[in-house]
Design an enzyme around this catalytic site. Sequence first.
Site, PDB file in Angstrom:
ATOM      1  N   CYS A  72       4.541  10.336   9.501  1.00 13.75           N
ATOM      2  CA  CYS A  72       5.467  10.216  10.639  1.00 13.75           C
ATOM      3  C   CYS A  72       6.243  11.520  10.819  1.00 13.75           C
ATOM      4  CB  CYS A  72       6.383   9.010  10.456  1.00 13.75           C
ATOM      5  SG  CYS A  72       7.153   8.476  12.004  1.00 13.75           S
ATOM      6  N   HIS A 119       2.618   4.341   9.151  1.00 13.77           N
ATOM      7  CA  HIS A 119       3.316   4.260   7.860  1.00 13.77           C
ATOM      8  C   HIS A 119       2.578   3.349   6.871  1.00 13.77           C
ATOM      9  CE1 HIS A 119       7.219   6.128   8.874  1.00 13.77           C
ATOM     10  NE2 HIS A 119       7.026   5.663  10.091  1.00 13.77           N
ATOM     11  N   GLU A 156       3.053   3.169   3.784  1.00 10.96           N
ATOM     12  CA  GLU A 156       4.004   2.683   2.772  1.00 10.96           C
ATOM     13  C   GLU A 156       4.738   1.435   3.260  1.00 10.96           C
ATOM     14  OE1 GLU A 156       4.684   4.998   4.869  1.00 10.96           O
ATOM     15  OE2 GLU A 156       6.837   5.147   5.283  1.00 10.96           O
TER      16      GLU A 156
END
Lengths: 228, 748
Positions: free
Chosen positions: A86, A202, A204
């Site tokens: 990002c 993302h 994560e």
Amino acid sequence: MKFGVVVFPGSNCDDDTVYTLRVNLGQEVVKLWHKDHDLQGCDFVILPGGFSYGDYLRTGAIARFSPIMNEVIAHANRGGYVMGICNGFQIVAEAGLVPGVLLRNSSQRYICRNIYLNPQSKSTILTGGLDRSAYKIPIAHGDGRYFADEDTLKSLNDNDQVLFRYCDENGLITEAANPNGSLENIAGVTNAGKNVFGMMPHPERASDPALGNADGRFILEQLLAVTA
Amino acid sequence: MEHVEQLPTVETAKKLGILPEEFEQIKQILGRTPNFTELSIFSVMWSEHCSYKNSIVWLKTLPRDSDRMLAKAGEENAGLVDIGDGLACSFKIESHNHPSALEPYQGAATGVGGINRDIFTMGARPIAQLNSLRFGDPKLAKTKWLVKGVVKGIGDYGNAFGIPTVGGEVFFDECYNTNPLVNAFSAGIVEAGKVAKAISYGVGNPVFIVGSATGKDGIGGASFASEDISEKSTEKLPAVQVGDPFMEKLLLEATLEIIETGYVVGIQDMGAAGIICSTSEMSAKGEHGMIIDLDKVPTRQTNMKGWEILLSESQERMLVVVEKGKEDDIKQIFDKWDLHCAQIGEVVEGGSLHFFQHGELIADVPAHDLVLGGGAPQYRREYREPAYYQEFKKFDLNSVSDVKGEEIGKVAKHLLSHPNIASKKWVYEQYDSTVGTANRTTNRPSDAGVVRIRDVKRPHYQKSIAMTVDCNARYVNADPFIGAQIAVAEAARNLVCTGAEPLAVTNNLNFGNPYVPEVYWQFVNAVQGMGKACLKFNTPVTGGNVSFYNQSSDDGPVFPTPTIGMIGLIEKPENQTSLDFKNEGDLICLVGQSQNDIASSEYLYSYRGVKASPAPAFDLDEEYSLQVAINQLIEKQLVKSVHDVSDGGLFVTLAESALPNGVGFDVATMEGYRKDAFLFGESQSRVVVSVSPDKQAEFQKVLGGELKTVHALLGKVTSGGFVVDGQEVISTAEAKDLYDNSLGRLMS
């Protein structure tokens, strides 16, 4: 392997990334402060999401000049692994570590939702081992429209440097599945050396079964194949 | 004291919003006539916004205690609830209505900033944000401008700050044409023993101002929020503050770091009424005074006057009192984060605040007399039942013809595409809802937001906080006493349907001008209804915010809108329940009693165009029993989805359960009810659940046993199409398009 997560003022996914690597993937991970000049012996550096330095000028434009970035760039030039997620992707793009730029989303609005990623490159450690055609991963950005000039785009495709393209839940790369107007649905790219990765979505944020979606973990686990 | 200055008169006082009798009171407190700086201080501290002078008498009647309360209403910047394991949840809701009416982007952004500071000033790291928004007629260009500005303001600030926005509500009605409502909620987690307090004591302890420099923005914002909006209000633009989320993020990290040192005596963020509010509230609570040198306050402009520095509402600032001798420890932390940290004074004996500028004492005021609970005035205003109240009650169901045949599909389409019912996706996709890797509803849609408590020191920690903001203001307008009970009941129901135990409430009371007896009647009745319901659900009110003067000369007062923010606890992750139908063939059951009632429904209001009707049918005890039953079903793992019946009625509830997985339903209406009432009525205390056929017997046994809960089998989940009484009312695909995209089309 030792991971380092860079903390710029305004980073807001640093703790998420640390938690995911340490708790969900069981890795050693340290934070790297933007004013520092030392990577603390990390093998793999991650630039997390957020709004580094407020991103008031242009996303990632200030962060690339921070002291720690000198070290990160040197690390990358030595062939060390670096991944920008990002805002981190915007920073590695600004720093010229990966080709292309990230422009304002075509809708002119910030977008946060689940999208699907189709892994592309067969020759990177990040994507080479991904065998599914669609991974559900959240995006959350206002400036995620990938753009590169024709020559750059051609060399990206020729050299197998596209990491992911936005797709639908069946893995089809369609215009409707492109959330931000990115060129050729590109969601992530790597450099010619294939040691620097940049991606807008993302992983994560989708790596913990507690969140009801652990597709991101498959992606991050690819990194563990790298031996220090 | 500057004796050369002309002392203010009662006329000056009036211009500052101070009543003549208040001016007299100030003279008595000081034993002399105040100078202009002092009068300005009283004007903001005694404004409605800071003193709650027209509401506090009634707010004190609300239930404020339970065995989970760690800080009661008004004691700290936000409520504090014990969630076990040495952890507490701090949460609060606050309005930024008036600034947002004039400058929607900055007004909403700074509202988000302010509420988050209230949370982290207590040492709690924010974990989630919600917001409750009201706008006027969505077809008006002005409304679209307001919606876009507010949503972008909330998004830009909250997204950069990095705390997920996990829920909220958006409602449109022309009563909000001039006065939109922007209520922002935030919740955070703190270790119970490490809570920072908004207090000042210890003679000689240094007083610091940290964060942004002080500018002329937002001067008198608190006073501005304490009057009706008029054309002249746009002249008050400098009263709107400007936000910097980057600065707030740094301030968050630095603040949590200094609290962690243990050297902080007290800390309070600077919101309404800036330095004067923080110095006086902290000093009054600690029963000490302060000497403050305004020359030491970092300022953005030169030549700021003393009263401007005192009253400025510049954002992203904190006042910190630190143990003497620890100044350098604190400064180092702020240096690390590149933030201002200036010592501006010290704690002194006595209860007075002494402000100096250019070496002269420019104001000398007793802290206690400035603050709520101290000397600030408290009024019991006159109230009177408005004429419309009885008129609304005369509504006759038989004056409206029932729906039949194809009209059911027409109403269904009207409702699914109505901006009050349709998905708010266009809004919430502009908010980062997944940062923090804690949102447990991203992939499990449900009636309330659910955020796990994620701590690297407690890996795989199991507990989650559920949260919701609710208020159907149309019901409250029709009947404030019942409507406010429904707002509390709906919030609790949303939590229970998600698998949580409701814990506590924060409220945002948005009303018109309190000096209008009919408006004040709405306020009094709403507070009483809220109190009654909070007592029933054992959800004490931990604090919140009152916003009066949501009223304009053109449009009159807004609907009385007492927004309820409620938090609940999910101890076991497996109890978290989503609202979506899962599998074809699952049974669809309605739990709770149906009614022949369409009062105040979206159907009656916007499809039939009947605006005068009472609040929908509601019985507090019945509601409570229903929630007990739903809780039992979830605890025993007997239901696969749970979704309450609210705006739009049963049909909309079924649609919302079917759409996430693109499935359909085949249901039959029940005998003895009008079709419109059964499908589109909004009578309360009903919940739709889906049940696996192999659990049907046990499901019925639980509800039919001691609980004796009314329930009915409506039909089953299908692969597609919304079928009622054998007729497809609408296809799943068309319903999905209308529901998902109508608001976006309206805004484009």
